[in-house]
Design an enzyme around this catalytic site. Structure first.
Site, PDB file in Angstrom:
ATOM      1  N   CYS A   2       0.834  -1.197   0.000  1.00 53.06           N
ATOM      2  CA  CYS A   2       0.000   0.000   0.000  1.00 53.06           C
ATOM      3  C   CYS A   2       0.866   1.243   0.000  1.00 53.06           C
ATOM      4  O   CYS A   2       2.071   1.184   0.242  1.00 53.06           O
ATOM      5  CB  CYS A   2      -0.873  -0.004   1.238  1.00 53.06           C
ATOM      6  SG  CYS A   2      -1.711  -1.576   1.492  1.00 53.06           S
ATOM      7  N   ARG A  27       3.434   1.428  -6.845  1.00 58.97           N
ATOM      8  CA  ARG A  27       3.386   0.373  -5.847  1.00 58.97           C
ATOM      9  C   ARG A  27       2.188  -0.552  -6.067  1.00 58.97           C
ATOM     10  O   ARG A  27       2.112  -1.622  -5.464  1.00 58.97           O
ATOM     11  CB  ARG A  27       3.299   0.980  -4.436  1.00 58.97           C
ATOM     12  CG  ARG A  27       4.517   1.809  -4.079  1.00 58.97           C
ATOM     13  CD  ARG A  27       4.266   2.661  -2.860  1.00 58.97           C
ATOM     14  NE  ARG A  27       4.193   1.890  -1.634  1.00 58.97           N
ATOM     15  CZ  ARG A  27       5.231   1.579  -0.869  1.00 58.97           C
ATOM     16  NH1 ARG A  27       6.432   1.987  -1.223  1.00 58.97           N
ATOM     17  NH2 ARG A  27       5.085   0.890   0.228  1.00 58.97           N
ATOM     18  N   TRP A  74      -3.531  -2.037  -1.451  1.00 59.49           N
ATOM     19  CA  TRP A  74      -3.316  -3.271  -2.231  1.00 59.49           C
ATOM     20  C   TRP A  74      -3.882  -4.375  -1.346  1.00 59.49           C
ATOM     21  O   TRP A  74      -3.332  -4.677  -0.288  1.00 59.49           O
ATOM     22  CB  TRP A  74      -1.818  -3.436  -2.487  1.00 59.49           C
ATOM     23  CG  TRP A  74      -1.403  -4.764  -3.004  1.00 59.49           C
ATOM     24  CD1 TRP A  74      -1.011  -5.842  -2.270  1.00 59.49           C
ATOM     25  CD2 TRP A  74      -1.288  -5.160  -4.377  1.00 59.49           C
ATOM     26  NE1 TRP A  74      -0.673  -6.882  -3.095  1.00 59.49           N
ATOM     27  CE2 TRP A  74      -0.826  -6.500  -4.390  1.00 59.49           C
ATOM     28  CE3 TRP A  74      -1.530  -4.521  -5.597  1.00 59.49           C
ATOM     29  CZ2 TRP A  74      -0.608  -7.188  -5.569  1.00 59.49           C
ATOM     30  CZ3 TRP A  74      -1.309  -5.229  -6.768  1.00 59.49           C
ATOM     31  CH2 TRP A  74      -0.852  -6.538  -6.746  1.00 59.49           C
ATOM     32  N   ASN A 100       0.008   0.109   6.173  1.00 55.54           N
ATOM     33  CA  ASN A 100       0.663  -0.694   5.152  1.00 55.54           C
ATOM     34  C   ASN A 100       1.270  -1.885   5.875  1.00 55.54           C
ATOM     35  O   ASN A 100       2.010  -1.703   6.843  1.00 55.54           O
ATOM     36  CB  ASN A 100       1.754   0.153   4.472  1.00 55.54           C
ATOM     37  CG  ASN A 100       2.571  -0.641   3.464  1.00 55.54           C
ATOM     38  OD1 ASN A 100       2.232  -1.767   3.130  1.00 55.54           O
ATOM     39  ND2 ASN A 100       3.655  -0.047   2.993  1.00 55.54           N
ATOM     40  N   GLY A 101       0.957  -3.105   5.448  1.00 56.31           N
ATOM     41  CA  GLY A 101       1.521  -4.275   6.115  1.00 56.31           C
ATOM     42  C   GLY A 101       0.429  -5.226   6.544  1.00 56.31           C
ATOM     43  O   GLY A 101      -0.694  -5.175   6.046  1.00 56.31           O
ATOM     44  N   GLU A 481      13.060 -22.615 -14.525  1.00 61.70           N
ATOM     45  CA  GLU A 481      12.744 -21.219 -14.236  1.00 61.70           C
ATOM     46  C   GLU A 481      13.947 -20.326 -14.588  1.00 61.70           C
ATOM     47  O   GLU A 481      13.781 -19.238 -15.163  1.00 61.70           O
ATOM     48  CB  GLU A 481      12.334 -21.076 -12.762  1.00 61.70           C
ATOM     49  CG  GLU A 481      12.204 -19.674 -12.215  1.00 61.70           C
ATOM     50  CD  GLU A 481      11.241 -18.767 -12.982  1.00 61.70           C
ATOM     51  OE1 GLU A 481      10.526 -19.226 -13.869  1.00 61.70           O
ATOM     52  OE2 GLU A 481      11.250 -17.550 -12.692  1.00 61.70           O
ATOM     53  N   LYS A 485      13.975 -17.278 -17.295  1.00 58.05           N
ATOM     54  CA  LYS A 485      14.404 -15.916 -16.919  1.00 58.05           C
ATOM     55  C   LYS A 485      15.466 -15.417 -17.881  1.00 58.05           C
ATOM     56  O   LYS A 485      15.419 -14.284 -18.346  1.00 58.05           O
ATOM     57  CB  LYS A 485      15.003 -15.874 -15.496  1.00 58.05           C
ATOM     58  CG  LYS A 485      14.108 -15.869 -14.321  1.00 58.05           C
ATOM     59  CD  LYS A 485      13.321 -14.628 -14.058  1.00 58.05           C
ATOM     60  CE  LYS A 485      12.002 -14.660 -14.774  1.00 58.05           C
ATOM     61  NZ  LYS A 485      10.918 -15.310 -14.087  1.00 58.05           N
ATOM     62  N   GLU A 488      13.964 -14.744 -21.506  1.00 63.51           N
ATOM     63  CA  GLU A 488      13.023 -13.616 -21.649  1.00 63.51           C
ATOM     64  C   GLU A 488      13.707 -12.276 -21.426  1.00 63.51           C
ATOM     65  O   GLU A 488      13.303 -11.268 -21.999  1.00 63.51           O
ATOM     66  CB  GLU A 488      11.789 -13.780 -20.765  1.00 63.51           C
ATOM     67  CG  GLU A 488      11.986 -13.570 -19.296  1.00 63.51           C
ATOM     68  CD  GLU A 488      10.683 -13.668 -18.496  1.00 63.51           C
ATOM     69  OE1 GLU A 488       9.628 -13.265 -18.981  1.00 63.51           O
ATOM     70  OE2 GLU A 488      10.749 -14.164 -17.345  1.00 63.51           O
ATOM     71  N   HIS A 504      20.936 -38.232 -23.765  1.00 64.02           N
ATOM     72  CA  HIS A 504      19.990 -38.841 -24.709  1.00 64.02           C
ATOM     73  C   HIS A 504      19.752 -37.933 -25.911  1.00 64.02           C
ATOM     74  O   HIS A 504      18.721 -38.033 -26.561  1.00 64.02           O
ATOM     75  CB  HIS A 504      18.675 -39.161 -23.987  1.00 64.02           C
ATOM     76  CG  HIS A 504      18.866 -40.159 -22.889  1.00 64.02           C
ATOM     77  ND1 HIS A 504      19.108 -41.492 -23.132  1.00 64.02           N
ATOM     78  CD2 HIS A 504      18.919 -40.010 -21.544  1.00 64.02           C
ATOM     79  CE1 HIS A 504      19.275 -42.128 -21.981  1.00 64.02           C
ATOM     80  NE2 HIS A 504      19.177 -41.236 -20.999  1.00 64.02           N
ATOM     81  N   LYS A 605       2.998  -8.006 -19.032  1.00 66.23           N
ATOM     82  CA  LYS A 605       2.994  -8.469 -17.640  1.00 66.23           C
ATOM     83  C   LYS A 605       1.873  -9.465 -17.387  1.00 66.23           C
ATOM     84  O   LYS A 605       2.070 -10.471 -16.739  1.00 66.23           O
ATOM     85  CB  LYS A 605       2.879  -7.273 -16.679  1.00 66.23           C
ATOM     86  CG  LYS A 605       2.933  -7.659 -15.212  1.00 66.23           C
ATOM     87  CD  LYS A 605       4.288  -8.253 -14.821  1.00 66.23           C
ATOM     88  CE  LYS A 605       4.348  -8.733 -13.388  1.00 66.23           C
ATOM     89  NZ  LYS A 605       5.440  -9.698 -13.182  1.00 66.23           N
TER      90      LYS A 605
HETATM   91  O1  M6R Z   1       0.340 -13.699 -13.893  1.00 69.16           O
HETATM   92  P1  M6R Z   1       0.715 -15.129 -14.127  1.00 69.16           P
HETATM   93  O2  M6R Z   1       1.536 -15.702 -13.031  1.00 69.16           O
HETATM   94  O3  M6R Z   1      -0.480 -16.004 -14.437  1.00 69.16           O
HETATM   95  O4  M6R Z   1       1.611 -15.112 -15.440  1.00 69.16           O
HETATM   96  C1  M6R Z   1       2.090 -16.281 -16.002  1.00 69.16           C
HETATM   97  C2  M6R Z   1       3.188 -16.003 -16.991  1.00 69.16           C
HETATM   98  O5  M6R Z   1       2.721 -15.200 -18.037  1.00 69.16           O
HETATM   99  C3  M6R Z   1       4.392 -15.340 -16.331  1.00 69.16           C
HETATM  100  O6  M6R Z   1       4.895 -16.084 -15.260  1.00 69.16           O
HETATM  101  C4  M6R Z   1       5.527 -15.123 -17.357  1.00 69.16           C
HETATM  102  O7  M6R Z   1       6.043 -16.367 -17.733  1.00 69.16           O
HETATM  103  C5  M6R Z   1       6.618 -14.215 -16.786  1.00 69.16           C
HETATM  104  N1  M6R Z   1       7.056 -13.310 -17.788  1.00 69.16           N
HETATM  105  C6  M6R Z   1       7.825 -14.955 -16.306  1.00 69.16           C
HETATM  106  O8  M6R Z   1       8.805 -14.128 -15.817  1.00 69.16           O
END
Ligand code: M6R
Length: 610
Positions: A2, A27, A74, A100-101, A481, A485, A488, A504, A605
């Site tokens: 928040c 935020r 939030w 906030n918290g 993961e 990262k 992307e 394999h 996002k």
């Molecule tokens: O909001 P979500 O967690 O559902 O989003 C899923 C993916 O679109 C998201 O994790 C995406 O892979 C990110 N860019 C990864 O860093």
């Protein structure tokens, strides 16, 4: 997370509060409100939605008041709504509070207050603070009343409080959540962050842990929790307003990586209650569990890798079969779902179209549907009967970081609670697993503190055309993961393989200097197995960077080119520091390649289309 703004001075507060709140919009928030003190009365305006909604209601209204507090919320406890928006007044409107918290012990405080005849107007944890302050307030001792109140609170919070009878005063409290005081001329400010006040002053106090501040137009007095006066150094803010939104970090992603220990702590706030694990909106008990024979999870991207971890950890500890799917596949495969299935949708944003459609499908198939999301009131959160909230605070960078590690801790807690309820753990084992969760924020730090070393390695990775990530068990989830990262953010091709799968096929691609990033944090036979796989790739000329635990150093150091050692924590949670190390690696690689770190090309996002 928040946003808080407070003002006391010679100007009407409304515009100052609204402008300050607008500067905190990075935020993230879902509702907003202000409280003004005038003629010994408090007037509150608060609405669900963006600041424009609040500003629209205030337009044309005469809202005098040279003392005021404002808030962007939030949602954590209770959905986004007018009633749950801050400020929260006491019943007689003599006190108003913004917060906030998370107040961890709010349930017991709420019960106590209800027994004393208090009627609650919201679902928030914050409202207990308003009523408690009121109960200690005798009309002209707001500072003392706040001091008595905070002694009753457990959790993390920043507070800003005003009283009708004491116009010209704001009391601010800081515990584990940021709060600053801005020092002006015949006016002073309180805020969660510098951008809210930077246009008025660059002189600030950053409140230290446990500080209570009494702020008037011409004075700022600081006290410890027992109201002993304390001193603090006035600081001069040198950041630009834009840099200030990132708290001095170059990118939101880096800020969010560094926020992970606090984010993990916040996740516990609404889950761990004393000795128990209690999911606020998921009443998991033996009866509910007796109707579940299998679990099915669907998610996308990073959330899917969290789900992969969830599968492994639930199957390992609770011995309940778990199936997982990428949500876009789940939707079209005619999945086998029945009434005894617990379907779990994992999503940071709570808005991902494929995940949303998957849970709709699971719901119509009769499954019990649970969501794990970071955004309360999001579509996925609203459409699921049961919910667990990660409470990581808003994630602004497109690349998911703190959402991932908080999803991991939620799934871990779910696994141990399922195991406890199904009698798979002795009380001692359960206690041990639970304690490990409490230690996760420290465990996370064991990667963050090695940022500089990771940056050095990133400079080597930045020269690569293609990178392999390998691991076994939960280390493979981490490798996946890490690979996502890196690709992307840096646009370098990356692939993750189970270590044993390399020979394999993919090993054919290795040549002199091909980077292989090996995650080997599991102190089981998996360590020896991955070590053998490392030897195999080294023999083909690969450059190997490994992430292992401190106690493994002597066995692995001579087998790799670069080594990062995380603390010797539990295997079940080593994914957290290991993933953070890989987040930092991807981040620094992308910075070295001058990529648009917070907004990588072609990505959004939240993906609200199929
Ligand atoms: O909001 P979500 O967690 O559902 O989003 C899923 C993916 O679109 C998201 O994790 C995406 O892979 C990110 N860019 C990864 O860093």
């Amino acid at each position: 997370m928040c946003g808080i703004v407070g003002y006391v001075g010679y100007q009407d507060a409304t515009d100052i509060l609204l402008n300050g709140l607008a500067k905190l919009d990075y935020r993230g928030y879902d509702s907003a409100g202000i409280a003004l003190v005038h003629n010994n009365q408090i007037k509150i305006d608060k609405y669900k939605g963006k600041l424009e909604v609040l500003a629209g209601h205030l337009e044309g209204e005469n809202r005098p008041g040279k003392t005021g507090i404002g808030h962007t919320r939030w949602a954590t406890h209770g959905k986004p709504s007018d009633a749950n928006a801050h400020p929260h007044p006491s019943e007689d409107m003599s006190i108003a509070v913004v917060h906030n918290g998370i107040v961890e012990n709010y349930k017991s405080l709420k019960n106590e207050l209800i027994e004393n005849g208090v009627t609650f107007a919201s679902e928030t944890d914050t409202e207990v603070i308003s009523h408690l302050v009121r109960s200690y307030f005798d009309g002209n001792n707001i500072l003392e009343a706040v001091s008595k109140t905070v002694k009753r609170l457990k959790g993390a919070y920043a507070l800003c409080i005003c009283a009708a009878n004491e116009p010209g005063k704001i009391v601010a409290v800081k515990k584990d959540n940021p709060l600053i005081i801005g020092i002006g001329e015949n006016e002073n400010f309180v805020a969660s962050d510098v951008p809210a006040i930077i246009e008025h002053t660059r002189q600030i106090y950053t409140l230290s842990q446990g500080t209570i501040a009494l702020v008037t137009a011409d004075s700022v007095e600081l006290f410890d929790e027992d109201l002993n006066p304390i001193t603090a150094q006035v600081e001069q803010v040198t950041w630009s307003a834009e840099a200030a939104t990132k708290a001095g970090y170059e990118h939101f992603m880096l800020k969010e990586i560094y926020e992970q220990p606090d984010a993990l702590q916040n996740t516990f706030g609404s889950i761990l209650d004393g000795e128990a694990i209690e999911f606020e909106d998921f009443p998991l008990d033996k009866e509910l569990l007796s109707g579940i024979s299998r679990i099915y999870m669907a998610a996308c991207g990073t959330a899917y890798y969290a789900a992969s971890y969830g599968k492994q950890i639930i199957e390992k500890i609770a011995r309940i079969p778990v199936e997982i799917d990428v949500a876009s596949e789940f939707r079209y495969k005619n999945p086998i779902i029945s009434e005894d299935t617990l379907f779990v949708a994992v999503s940071q944003s709570g808005e991902t179209a494929d995940t949303l459609e998957s849970l709709r499908l699971a719901t119509t198939s009769g499954a019990k549907v649970l969501s794990i999301t970071n955004v309360i009131g999001s579509a996925i959160d609203r459409e699921t009967r049961y919910a667990i909230h990660t409470n990581a605070g808003p994630e602004i960078a497109v690349a998911s970081t703190k959402a991932f590690t908080t999803q991991v801790i939620c799934l871990y807690l779910l696994a141990i609670e399922l195991a406890r309820l199904s009698g798979k753990l002795t009380p001692e084992e359960y206690k041990g697993y639970r304690k490990a969760a409490f230690d996760a924020p420290e465990y996370a730090k064991s990667a963050i503190t090695q940022n500089d070393a990771i940056k050095e390695i990133a400079l080597k990775i930045a020269e690569a055309q293609s990178v392999f990530f390998i691991g076994r068990g939960v280390d493979f989830c981490c490798a996946q993961e890490g690979s996502l990262k890196l690709k992307e953010l840096s646009y370098i091709h990356a692939e993750a393989y189970q270590s044993g799968e390399l020979k394999h096929g993919p090993i054919a691609l290795l040549q002199d200097g091909s980077p292989v990033i090996a995650v080997c944090t599991q102190s089981t036979e998996l360590f020896d197995k991955t070590l053998n796989n490392i030897k195999e790739v080294k023999a083909r000329g690969a450059y190997v960077f490994a992430i292992a635990k401190k106690h493994m150093e002597s066995e692995i150091i001579d087998e790799v080119d670069d080594l990062l050692l995380i603390d010797d924590g539990p295997d079940e949670l080593s994914l957290i520091p290991a993933a953070i190390a890989l987040q930092l690696l991807a981040y620094h690689t992308a910075v070295a390649l001058e990529r648009d770190v917070d907004k990588p090309r072609n990505l959004a996002k939240s993906v609200t289309v199929e």
